[in-house]
Design a protein around this motif. Structure first.
Motif, PDB file in Angstrom:
ATOM      1  N   LEU A 142     -12.240  -0.945   6.367  1.00 23.52           N
ATOM      2  CA  LEU A 142     -11.266  -1.313   5.402  1.00 23.52           C
ATOM      3  C   LEU A 142      -9.703  -0.811   5.990  1.00 23.52           C
ATOM      4  CD1 LEU A 142     -10.168  -2.500   2.600  1.00 23.52           C
ATOM      5  CD2 LEU A 142     -10.550  -0.345   1.549  1.00 23.52           C
ATOM      6  N   ASN A 143      -8.940  -1.586   6.160  1.00 25.67           N
ATOM      7  CA  ASN A 143      -7.504  -1.201   6.687  1.00 25.67           C
ATOM      8  C   ASN A 143      -6.407  -1.283   5.837  1.00 25.67           C
ATOM      9  OD1 ASN A 143      -5.049  -2.590   8.351  1.00 25.67           O
ATOM     10  ND2 ASN A 143      -5.484  -0.626   9.013  1.00 25.67           N
ATOM     11  N   LEU A 144      -5.331  -0.389   5.425  1.00 24.02           N
ATOM     12  CA  LEU A 144      -4.320  -0.470   4.946  1.00 24.02           C
ATOM     13  C   LEU A 144      -3.216  -0.343   5.745  1.00 24.02           C
ATOM     14  CD1 LEU A 144      -2.252  -0.249   2.520  1.00 24.02           C
ATOM     15  CD2 LEU A 144      -2.729   1.883   2.366  1.00 24.02           C
ATOM     16  N   GLU A 145      -2.345  -1.280   5.635  1.00 25.01           N
ATOM     17  CA  GLU A 145      -1.129  -1.292   6.712  1.00 25.01           C
ATOM     18  C   GLU A 145       0.218  -1.587   5.617  1.00 25.01           C
ATOM     19  OE1 GLU A 145      -1.006  -3.195  10.774  1.00 25.01           O
ATOM     20  OE2 GLU A 145       0.553  -4.580   9.418  1.00 25.01           O
ATOM     21  N   ILE A 146       1.176  -0.684   6.255  1.00 26.21           N
ATOM     22  CA  ILE A 146       2.311  -0.699   5.606  1.00 26.21           C
ATOM     23  C   ILE A 146       3.522  -0.959   6.681  1.00 26.21           C
ATOM     24  CG2 ILE A 146       3.754   0.492   3.910  1.00 26.21           C
ATOM     25  CD1 ILE A 146       1.398   1.746   2.895  1.00 26.21           C
ATOM     26  N   ALA A 147       4.162  -1.939   6.453  1.00 25.33           N
ATOM     27  CA  ALA A 147       5.085  -2.253   7.473  1.00 25.33           C
ATOM     28  C   ALA A 147       6.800  -1.620   6.849  1.00 25.33           C
ATOM     29  CB  ALA A 147       5.472  -3.580   7.902  1.00 25.33           C
ATOM     30  N   GLY A 148       7.738  -2.090   7.645  1.00 24.82           N
ATOM     31  CA  GLY A 148       8.967  -1.811   7.070  1.00 24.82           C
ATOM     32  C   GLY A 148       9.423  -2.061   5.773  1.00 24.82           C
ATOM     33  N   ASP A 149       8.885  -3.210   5.329  1.00 28.75           N
ATOM     34  CA  ASP A 149       9.208  -3.675   4.053  1.00 28.75           C
ATOM     35  C   ASP A 149       8.487  -2.903   2.717  1.00 28.75           C
ATOM     36  OD1 ASP A 149       6.548  -4.277   4.183  1.00 28.75           O
ATOM     37  OD2 ASP A 149       7.040  -6.560   3.979  1.00 28.75           O
ATOM     38  N   LEU A 150       7.628  -1.622   3.316  1.00 26.36           N
ATOM     39  CA  LEU A 150       7.100  -1.065   2.339  1.00 26.36           C
ATOM     40  C   LEU A 150       6.027  -1.524   1.431  1.00 26.36           C
ATOM     41  CD1 LEU A 150      10.034   1.172   1.299  1.00 26.36           C
ATOM     42  CD2 LEU A 150       8.781   1.577   3.143  1.00 26.36           C
ATOM     43  N   GLU A 151       5.729  -2.876   1.822  1.00 26.64           N
ATOM     44  CA  GLU A 151       4.735  -3.578   0.917  1.00 26.64           C
ATOM     45  C   GLU A 151       3.280  -3.328   1.584  1.00 26.64           C
ATOM     46  OE1 GLU A 151       4.767  -5.717  -1.643  1.00 26.64           O
ATOM     47  OE2 GLU A 151       7.002  -4.723  -1.737  1.00 26.64           O
ATOM     48  N   PRO A 152       2.269  -3.017   0.707  1.00 31.64           N
ATOM     49  CA  PRO A 152       1.166  -2.474   1.152  1.00 31.64           C
ATOM     50  C   PRO A 152       0.224  -3.907   1.565  1.00 31.64           C
ATOM     51  CG  PRO A 152       1.143  -2.230  -0.918  1.00 31.64           C
ATOM     52  CD  PRO A 152       2.413  -2.539  -0.491  1.00 31.64           C
ATOM     53  N   ARG A 153      -0.602  -3.842   2.655  1.00 26.99           N
ATOM     54  CA  ARG A 153      -1.538  -4.733   2.877  1.00 26.99           C
ATOM     55  C   ARG A 153      -3.010  -4.335   3.238  1.00 26.99           C
ATOM     56  NH1 ARG A 153      -1.133  -7.895   8.647  1.00 26.99           N
ATOM     57  NH2 ARG A 153      -2.548  -9.916   8.338  1.00 26.99           N
ATOM     58  N   TRP A 154      -3.703  -4.717   2.489  1.00 26.32           N
ATOM     59  CA  TRP A 154      -5.257  -4.065   2.360  1.00 26.32           C
ATOM     60  C   TRP A 154      -6.345  -5.379   2.964  1.00 26.32           C
ATOM     61  CZ3 TRP A 154      -2.593  -2.244  -1.955  1.00 26.32           C
ATOM     62  CH2 TRP A 154      -2.489  -0.918  -2.161  1.00 26.32           C
ATOM     63  N   ARG A 155      -6.959  -4.958   3.877  1.00 28.88           N
ATOM     64  CA  ARG A 155      -7.665  -5.996   4.534  1.00 28.88           C
ATOM     65  C   ARG A 155      -9.046  -5.496   5.066  1.00 28.88           C
ATOM     66  NH1 ARG A 155      -4.873  -8.233   9.836  1.00 28.88           N
ATOM     67  NH2 ARG A 155      -3.788  -6.225  10.423  1.00 28.88           N
ATOM     68  N   LEU A 156     -10.125  -6.132   5.219  1.00 31.62           N
ATOM     69  CA  LEU A 156     -11.121  -5.607   6.054  1.00 31.62           C
ATOM     70  C   LEU A 156     -11.001  -6.153   7.527  1.00 31.62           C
ATOM     71  CD1 LEU A 156     -14.033  -6.920   3.428  1.00 31.62           C
ATOM     72  CD2 LEU A 156     -13.485  -4.522   4.258  1.00 31.62           C
ATOM     73  N   ARG A 157     -11.499  -5.386   8.561  1.00 24.73           N
ATOM     74  CA  ARG A 157     -11.171  -5.697   9.814  1.00 24.73           C
ATOM     75  C   ARG A 157     -12.389  -5.932  10.642  1.00 24.73           C
ATOM     76  NH1 ARG A 157      -6.137  -4.432  11.609  1.00 24.73           N
ATOM     77  NH2 ARG A 157      -6.800  -5.825  13.285  1.00 24.73           N
ATOM     78  N   SER A 158     -12.371  -6.765  11.418  1.00 29.79           N
ATOM     79  CA  SER A 158     -13.532  -7.070  12.605  1.00 29.79           C
ATOM     80  C   SER A 158     -12.675  -7.861  13.602  1.00 29.79           C
ATOM     81  CB  SER A 158     -14.652  -7.671  12.112  1.00 29.79           C
ATOM     82  OG  SER A 158     -14.391  -9.014  11.915  1.00 29.79           O
ATOM     83  N   ASP A 159     -13.339  -7.696  14.973  1.00 28.76           N
ATOM     84  CA  ASP A 159     -12.588  -8.406  15.893  1.00 28.76           C
ATOM     85  C   ASP A 159     -12.919  -9.896  15.710  1.00 28.76           C
ATOM     86  OD1 ASP A 159     -11.821  -6.269  17.103  1.00 28.76           O
ATOM     87  OD2 ASP A 159     -13.437  -5.874  18.482  1.00 28.76           O
TER      88      ASP A 159
END
Length: 574
Positions: free
Chosen positions: A117-134
């Motif tokens: 499970l990945n949480l990414e937060i960019a410069g807009d400060l909006e969180p983005r949760w998503r499952l990751r696999s290649d």
């Protein structure tokens, strides 16, 4: 019960890059105040918590670089059948090889099935949760965990404020104790007091199992709540929801009024009850609000002594008591190397040192002293220097370790353990026993330093042979004050073969026309180190000698001795 197999953090607060494979049991992070321990707990909480938004500012980005997003990835193992459901998460299921500590993009034979499970937060400060696999990335597919799964996986956190867990609120540990759900609608339709009383009668039937678990946990942890726990309406609540219902004692007093320590103990006990459903617990500063005996009880509740861990715990501490109670396998030292943070394991060989000197593991610099005399010597000069406006070695982060005497190889072996773990380390020893050359060389190759005296000299020999007569007289008089003239006189007579007396030596030291001979100095060395009752071999007595005698008469010592002492104290103050 799901557990975290791997933690990956990048560009979050003080952490540029961090990878860690935690154990399934208790993981206690230690290190200096800015090592990133709490940042790791915060990252786990942000990524895995049941939330749809987060409070993030530019200050949460590494070095305020908002162009590079914050990324937190948690790889979860010991998955339930629901989380291994192929229809729901098939493209995201991966394989974990425990022995190698590697993650394959697809499940396979001999691999544990995991989700990342990945949480990414960019410069807009909006969180983005998503499952990751290649393979999901290659398809352009993207999805998060189902909300129900997020709620079940969400960790419980024991922080400075944890009393929300003592009410039936969203995310509360009480909601995980049983399938029962409170219904306060009838009670809330009446006047406040009647509603409180009315619902209290209904709650025993609606929340009986949960209340029984609360009572059981409170009794086991020594928290007084009376004959039973009650679920009554919280009169501070303004919402007509489950959150209006909170735990009370038998007299109707809200349990959120418990002290911080009791609250944390009770919640930890309740979390253990629900470990099969929600197995991850985050504990900020284990010792917070607790006396030593209750710290030990909390650690027991967290599973510190269990052979099979009941839950996965991520904790931080600055308490020697906590360290003394834990095994080295449960500790990780946060270190920063170049642009990467690491959670370094503590070797099994350090367990004895951990028991004897736990405070040393909490300091950035460690000075391993041969014995109590050396500890007192350093502390004495520390007291004098601080009184003169110089920096305290303790403010500089130095821990003094009593090596317990014996062969100097033991000091170097212990110092090597600290040096390998990234501690700035030095040894302060006598020179009357020569260490094994290879053992000493290994320590020095790791950056360790040595402070000692001329060959063959103990600390007492170095002092008595390098100070003036006035200083010797002050030391002799202090020995008489501490031990009595009769005992000191007997030691001098024995050391000199009845050739010297304490009266004669004091007269010589008083006389401006005479000076004490090297042979008479040797008598004082032998007398002061009498095995049955040495004059200064304690922290307190040598501290007095250093601060009240040597430091005040430092101009009266030989240059080589002064230089060695200055080098020792200079290292500690650096």
């Amino acid at each position: 019960m799901a557990v975290i197999r791997k933690v990956e953090i990048s560009h979050f607060r003080s952490i540029k890059s961090f990878e860690w494979y935690p154990s399934p049991g208790l993981n206690c992070l230690i290190g200096s105040g800015d090592a990133g321990k709490s940042t790791v707990l915060d990252a786990i909480d942000l990524c895995l918590g049941a939330r749809r938004s987060v409070q993030i500012t530019d200050a949460d980005f590494y070095q305020l670089d908002v162009e590079t997003p914050i990324s937190i990835t948690l790889t979860l193992g010991a998955l339930s059948d629901t989380l291994k459901n192929f229809e729901a998460y098939g493209d995201y299921l991966r394989g974990y090889q425990y022995l190698l500590g590697t993650i394959e993009d697809e499940p396979g034979h001999g691999l544990e099935t995991v989700l990342s499970l990945n949480l990414e937060i960019a410069g807009d400060l909006e969180p983005r949760w998503r499952l990751r696999s290649d393979r999901a990335d290659a398809k352009g597919a993207e999805r998060n965990l189902n909300w129900k799964d997020r709620v079940e996986l969400a960790p419980t956190r024991l922080g400075a404020t944890s009393d929300h867990n003592l009410a039936w609120r969203r995310g509360s540990v009480l909601n995980r104790l049983s399938e029962e759900k409170p219904d306060a609608s009838l009670a809330l339709s009446q006047a406040a007091r009647d509603a409180r009383k009315s619902f209290g009668n209904d709650a025993d039937a609606q929340l009986g199992d949960a209340l029984t678990s609360v009572k059981k946990a409170a009794d086991e942890l020594g928290i007084p709540i009376g004959e039973k726990a009650q679920a009554l309406l919280d009169m501070h609540s303004v919402s007509v929801t489950g959150g209006s219902i909170a735990l009370h004692d038998e007299r109707g007093v809200p349990l959120r009024g418990l002290g911080l320590g009791s609250t944390r103990l009770l919640i930890a006990g309740l979390q253990r009850e629900v470990a099969a459903m929600s197995s991850i617990l985050l504990v900020d500063e284990v010792e917070n609000g607790l006396e030593p005996h209750r710290i030990i009880r909390l650690l027991g509740s967290l599973g510190a002594k269990d052979e099979t861990p009941p839950q996965q715990v991520f904790a931080t501490t600055h308490s020697p008591i906590v360290l003394r109670e834990l095994s080295v396998a449960q500790l990780r030292i946060m270190r920063r190397s170049d642009d990467k943070h690491q959670a370094r394991p503590v070797p099994t060989s350090a367990q004895g040192t951990l028991r004897r000197s736990p405070e040393a593991f909490l300091a950035p610099s460690v000075l391993i002293c041969e014995g109590a005399s050396e500890v007192g010597f350093v502390r004495g000069f520390e007291l004098f220097c601080v009184g003169q406006g110089q920096p305290s070695i303790f403010a500089r982060g130095v821990a003094l370790v009593d090596g317990g005497g014996g062969h100097p190889d033991r000091l170097y072996e212990r110092g090597t353990e600290f040096a390998k773990l990234g501690y700035r380390t030095a040894v302060f020893r006598d020179a009357d026993i020569t260490p094994t050359a290879q053992v000493e060389a290994t320590f020095h190759q790791l950056g360790g330093g040595t402070f000692t005296w001329d060959a063959g000299q103990s600390l007492e020999a170095a002092i008595f042979n390098n100070v003036g007569d006035a200083t010797l007289l002050a030391m002799l008089d202090y020995a008489i004050i501490e031990h009595g003239q009769e005992m000191v006189a007997a030691h001098i007579q024995s050391a000199s073969g009845n050739q010297e007396t304490v009266e004669n030596l004091r007269a010589l030291l008083h006389s401006p026309q005479h000076t004490i001979t090297p042979a008479q100095r040797a008598v004082l060395v032998t007398a002061s180190t009498n095995k049955s009752n040495p004059w200064f071999k304690s922290v307190g007595r040598m501290e007095h000698v250093a601060s009240r005698i040597l430091a005040l008469n430092f101009a009266d010592v030989r240059e080589d001795f002064r230089n060695r002492v200055n080098a020792l104290i200079g290292w500690a103050q650096a």
